[in-house]
Design a protein around this motif. Structure first.
Motif, PDB file in Angstrom:
ATOM      1  N   PRO A 144     -47.547 -11.840 -34.320  1.00  0.00           N
ATOM      2  CA  PRO A 144     -47.927 -13.101 -33.666  1.00  0.00           C
ATOM      3  C   PRO A 144     -49.240 -12.960 -32.909  1.00  0.00           C
ATOM      4  CG  PRO A 144     -46.212 -12.004 -32.431  1.00  0.00           C
ATOM      5  CD  PRO A 144     -46.376 -11.214 -33.698  1.00  0.00           C
ATOM      6  N   VAL A 145     -49.972 -14.025 -32.855  1.00  0.00           N
ATOM      7  CA  VAL A 145     -51.262 -14.027 -32.168  1.00  0.00           C
ATOM      8  C   VAL A 145     -51.052 -14.139 -30.657  1.00  0.00           C
ATOM      9  CG1 VAL A 145     -53.450 -15.256 -31.905  1.00  0.00           C
ATOM     10  CG2 VAL A 145     -52.373 -15.072 -34.167  1.00  0.00           C
ATOM     11  N   ALA A 146     -51.820 -13.386 -29.891  1.00  0.00           N
ATOM     12  CA  ALA A 146     -51.884 -13.497 -28.427  1.00  0.00           C
ATOM     13  C   ALA A 146     -50.625 -13.045 -27.693  1.00  0.00           C
ATOM     14  CB  ALA A 146     -52.207 -14.930 -28.013  1.00  0.00           C
ATOM     15  N   LEU A 147     -49.733 -12.332 -28.367  1.00  0.00           N
ATOM     16  CA  LEU A 147     -48.551 -11.834 -27.663  1.00  0.00           C
ATOM     17  C   LEU A 147     -48.899 -10.597 -26.843  1.00  0.00           C
ATOM     18  CD1 LEU A 147     -45.566 -11.834 -27.003  1.00  0.00           C
ATOM     19  CD2 LEU A 147     -45.140 -10.590 -29.146  1.00  0.00           C
ATOM     20  N   PHE A 148     -49.590  -9.645 -27.479  1.00  0.00           N
ATOM     21  CA  PHE A 148     -49.974  -8.416 -26.807  1.00  0.00           C
ATOM     22  C   PHE A 148     -51.484  -8.214 -26.876  1.00  0.00           C
ATOM     23  CE2 PHE A 148     -45.679  -7.063 -28.525  1.00  0.00           C
ATOM     24  CZ  PHE A 148     -45.027  -7.172 -27.308  1.00  0.00           C
ATOM     25  N   THR A 149     -51.975  -7.357 -25.979  1.00  0.00           N
ATOM     26  CA  THR A 149     -53.360  -6.921 -26.090  1.00  0.00           C
ATOM     27  C   THR A 149     -53.442  -5.920 -27.247  1.00  0.00           C
ATOM     28  OG1 THR A 149     -53.063  -5.021 -24.627  1.00  0.00           O
ATOM     29  CG2 THR A 149     -53.633  -7.130 -23.603  1.00  0.00           C
ATOM     30  N   GLU A 150     -54.667  -5.627 -27.675  1.00  0.00           N
ATOM     31  CA  GLU A 150     -54.850  -4.670 -28.771  1.00  0.00           C
ATOM     32  C   GLU A 150     -54.246  -3.313 -28.412  1.00  0.00           C
ATOM     33  OE1 GLU A 150     -58.460  -2.610 -31.387  1.00  0.00           O
ATOM     34  OE2 GLU A 150     -58.873  -4.314 -30.063  1.00  0.00           O
ATOM     35  N   ARG A 151     -54.443  -2.890 -27.158  1.00  0.00           N
ATOM     36  CA  ARG A 151     -53.906  -1.604 -26.733  1.00  0.00           C
ATOM     37  C   ARG A 151     -52.385  -1.621 -26.697  1.00  0.00           C
ATOM     38  NH1 ARG A 151     -55.960   3.106 -27.141  1.00  0.00           N
ATOM     39  NH2 ARG A 151     -57.662   2.985 -25.635  1.00  0.00           N
ATOM     40  N   GLU A 152     -51.771  -2.736 -26.293  1.00  0.00           N
ATOM     41  CA  GLU A 152     -50.307  -2.836 -26.280  1.00  0.00           C
ATOM     42  C   GLU A 152     -49.739  -2.760 -27.685  1.00  0.00           C
ATOM     43  OE1 GLU A 152     -49.759  -5.454 -22.160  1.00  0.00           O
ATOM     44  OE2 GLU A 152     -49.802  -6.467 -24.109  1.00  0.00           O
ATOM     45  N   TRP A 153     -50.437  -3.364 -28.659  1.00  0.00           N
ATOM     46  CA  TRP A 153     -49.991  -3.247 -30.053  1.00  0.00           C
ATOM     47  C   TRP A 153     -50.022  -1.786 -30.495  1.00  0.00           C
ATOM     48  CZ3 TRP A 153     -47.103  -6.502 -32.314  1.00  0.00           C
ATOM     49  CH2 TRP A 153     -47.264  -7.884 -32.161  1.00  0.00           C
ATOM     50  N   GLU A 154     -51.052  -1.068 -30.077  1.00  0.00           N
ATOM     51  CA  GLU A 154     -51.157   0.346 -30.441  1.00  0.00           C
ATOM     52  C   GLU A 154     -50.004   1.146 -29.832  1.00  0.00           C
ATOM     53  OE1 GLU A 154     -56.043   0.702 -30.816  1.00  0.00           O
ATOM     54  OE2 GLU A 154     -55.028   1.305 -28.965  1.00  0.00           O
ATOM     55  N   VAL A 155     -49.699   0.861 -28.570  1.00  0.00           N
ATOM     56  CA  VAL A 155     -48.598   1.556 -27.903  1.00  0.00           C
ATOM     57  C   VAL A 155     -47.270   1.223 -28.579  1.00  0.00           C
ATOM     58  CG1 VAL A 155     -47.274   1.735 -25.749  1.00  0.00           C
ATOM     59  CG2 VAL A 155     -49.785   1.722 -25.684  1.00  0.00           C
ATOM     60  N   LEU A 156     -47.044  -0.053 -28.885  1.00  0.00           N
ATOM     61  CA  LEU A 156     -45.791  -0.456 -29.520  1.00  0.00           C
ATOM     62  C   LEU A 156     -45.643   0.192 -30.894  1.00  0.00           C
ATOM     63  CD1 LEU A 156     -43.218  -2.094 -29.453  1.00  0.00           C
ATOM     64  CD2 LEU A 156     -44.510  -4.089 -30.237  1.00  0.00           C
ATOM     65  N   GLU A 157     -46.734   0.281 -31.628  1.00  0.00           N
ATOM     66  CA  GLU A 157     -46.675   0.925 -32.948  1.00  0.00           C
ATOM     67  C   GLU A 157     -46.275   2.389 -32.809  1.00  0.00           C
ATOM     68  OE1 GLU A 157     -49.288   1.393 -37.037  1.00  0.00           O
ATOM     69  OE2 GLU A 157     -50.291   0.793 -35.191  1.00  0.00           O
ATOM     70  N   LEU A 158     -46.826   3.061 -31.816  1.00  0.00           N
ATOM     71  CA  LEU A 158     -46.474   4.467 -31.591  1.00  0.00           C
ATOM     72  C   LEU A 158     -45.017   4.606 -31.148  1.00  0.00           C
ATOM     73  CD1 LEU A 158     -49.783   5.639 -29.883  1.00  0.00           C
ATOM     74  CD2 LEU A 158     -48.946   6.291 -32.159  1.00  0.00           C
ATOM     75  N   LEU A 159     -44.524   3.621 -30.396  1.00  0.00           N
ATOM     76  CA  LEU A 159     -43.112   3.628 -30.010  1.00  0.00           C
ATOM     77  C   LEU A 159     -42.218   3.520 -31.248  1.00  0.00           C
ATOM     78  CD1 LEU A 159     -43.031   1.331 -26.834  1.00  0.00           C
ATOM     79  CD2 LEU A 159     -42.938   3.826 -26.922  1.00  0.00           C
ATOM     80  N   THR A 160     -42.613   2.686 -32.215  1.00  0.00           N
ATOM     81  CA  THR A 160     -41.809   2.543 -33.438  1.00  0.00           C
ATOM     82  C   THR A 160     -41.802   3.830 -34.247  1.00  0.00           C
ATOM     83  OG1 THR A 160     -43.622   1.711 -34.832  1.00  0.00           O
ATOM     84  CG2 THR A 160     -42.351   0.082 -33.576  1.00  0.00           C
ATOM     85  N   GLU A 161     -42.789   4.671 -34.018  1.00  0.00           N
ATOM     86  CA  GLU A 161     -42.844   5.966 -34.700  1.00  0.00           C
ATOM     87  C   GLU A 161     -42.049   7.039 -33.954  1.00  0.00           C
ATOM     88  OE1 GLU A 161     -46.944   6.934 -35.064  1.00  0.00           O
ATOM     89  OE2 GLU A 161     -47.412   5.230 -36.382  1.00  0.00           O
ATOM     90  N   GLY A 162     -41.455   6.641 -32.834  1.00  0.00           N
ATOM     91  CA  GLY A 162     -40.643   7.570 -32.058  1.00  0.00           C
ATOM     92  C   GLY A 162     -41.437   8.455 -31.117  1.00  0.00           C
ATOM     93  N   ARG A 163     -42.664   8.068 -30.814  1.00  0.00           N
ATOM     94  CA  ARG A 163     -43.523   8.883 -29.948  1.00  0.00           C
ATOM     95  C   ARG A 163     -43.086   8.785 -28.485  1.00  0.00           C
ATOM     96  NH1 ARG A 163     -47.052  11.899 -33.335  1.00  0.00           N
ATOM     97  NH2 ARG A 163     -47.712  10.543 -35.055  1.00  0.00           N
ATOM     98  N   LYS A 164     -43.163   9.914 -27.781  1.00  0.00           N
ATOM     99  CA  LYS A 164     -42.900   9.950 -26.346  1.00  0.00           C
ATOM    100  C   LYS A 164     -44.187   9.613 -25.591  1.00  0.00           C
ATOM    101  CE  LYS A 164     -38.744  11.450 -27.148  1.00  0.00           C
ATOM    102  NZ  LYS A 164     -37.580  10.543 -26.990  1.00  0.00           N
ATOM    103  N   ASN A 165     -44.032   9.331 -24.297  1.00  0.00           N
ATOM    104  CA  ASN A 165     -45.200   8.963 -23.484  1.00  0.00           C
ATOM    105  C   ASN A 165     -46.299  10.029 -23.522  1.00  0.00           C
ATOM    106  OD1 ASN A 165     -43.899   6.636 -22.814  1.00  0.00           O
ATOM    107  ND2 ASN A 165     -43.836   6.999 -20.615  1.00  0.00           N
ATOM    108  N   GLU A 166     -45.888  11.299 -23.467  1.00  0.00           N
ATOM    109  CA  GLU A 166     -46.877  12.373 -23.474  1.00  0.00           C
ATOM    110  C   GLU A 166     -47.687  12.365 -24.773  1.00  0.00           C
ATOM    111  OE1 GLU A 166     -43.711  12.653 -22.913  1.00  0.00           O
ATOM    112  OE2 GLU A 166     -43.511  13.285 -20.809  1.00  0.00           O
TER     113      GLU A 166
END
Length: 210
Positions: A144-166
Motif C-alpha cells: 500500500p502507498v504511504a503506509l510506511f516510510t522507505e526505511r520502515e519497509w526495509e525493516v519490515l522486510e528484514l523482520l519477515t526474513e527472521g532477522r534480529k535487531n542486531e
C-alpha cells in the motif's frame, strides 16, 4: 455491543464470561452450549461479535460461514497448538484467534482491538501459523502507498526474513535505538502487539513473499 460465546461448560468458560462482564459492563455478554447453537442463530437481536471454541460439538466451518453471512465479527478460541484446522482457519482471515491462558487484561485488550476494527492473533498461535504460512505463501508482493516510510519497509522486510535487531543494525548501518524506533512505529501503524504479528500481517496482505 452484544457478545456471544459458543463454548461448552468448563472453568475456562466461566472465567472468560466473568472477565468479559467485568471489562465490558455496558455490553451484553451471552453464552451458548453446542446444543444451543440454533438459539444463537435465532437471537432476536443479533450479536455483534461471537467467540467460538474449536472444541464445541458443532461443524466449525459451517458455523463460521453462517456468522460471516450475518456480518458478525468472529473469534475462534483453541486450547491446543496441535489442532489441524488452525491453518485453514487462519486463511479465512477471521477477526481474532485466541488461545487458552489469556489473562483478563489481555482478553479485554484483544476484544477492544477487534471491536475497533483491528485483528488479534495470540502470540502462541502466531508463531505456529507463521511457520506453516511461510511454507505455502508464494504470491507477489503488493504494498500500500504511504503506509510506511522507505526505511520502515526495509525493516519490515528484514523482520519477515527472521532477522534480529542486531542483524538489522548491521545490514542497514543504523543504531539499535533506531531499529527499535522503526519496529515500534511499524507495530503502532499495523495495530499489532508484537513483531510476529507484524510479519503475519505483511505476508497475509502480500506485501512480501518468501
Amino acid at each position: 455491543m452484544k457478545i456471544s460465546i459458543l463454548k461448552d461448560s468448563s472453568l475456562i468458560r466461566e472465567s472468560m464470561l466473568n472477565a468479559l462482564r467485568e471489562s465490558f459492563v455496558n455490553d451484553t455478554i451471552l453464552t451458548y452450549y453446542s446444543q444451543d447453537y440454533s438459539a444463537l442463530l435465532q437471537e432476536e437481536t443479533q450479536s455483534d461479535l461471537v467467540i467460538i471454541d474449536l472444541n464445541s460439538q458443532v461443524e466449525i466451518l459451517s458455523v463460521i460461514d453462517n456468522f460471516k453471512d450475518r456480518k458478525m465479527k468472529i473469534i475462534v478460541w483453541t486450547s491446543s497448538l496441535n489442532d489441524t484446522s488452525l491453518l485453514e482457519l487462519f486463511k479465512l482471515d477471521l477477526n481474532g484467534y485466541f488461545f487458552n491462558g489469556m489473562e483478563k487484561e489481555e482478553l479485554a485488550s484483544a476484544i477492544t482491538t477487534i471491536r475497533n476494527g483491528g485483528k488479534y492473533i495470540h502470540t502462541e498461535l502466531a508463531n505456529l501459523l507463521l511457520e506453516d504460512y511461510v511454507q505455502v505463501h508464494t504470491k507477489e508482493s503488493i504494498r500500500p502507498v504511504a503506509l510506511f516510510t522507505e526505511r520502515e519497509w526495509e525493516v519490515l522486510e528484514l523482520l519477515t526474513e527472521g532477522r534480529k535487531n542486531e542483524q538489522i543494525c548491521r545490514i542497514l548501518c543504523v543504531t539499535q535505538k533506531t531499529v527499535k524506533n522503526h519496529v515500534s512505529s511499524i507495530l503502532r501503524k499495523l495495530d499489532v502487539p508484537d513483531r510476529t504479528n507484524a510479519v503475519l500481517t505483511a505476508l497475509r496482505n502480500n506485501w512480501f513473499y518468501v
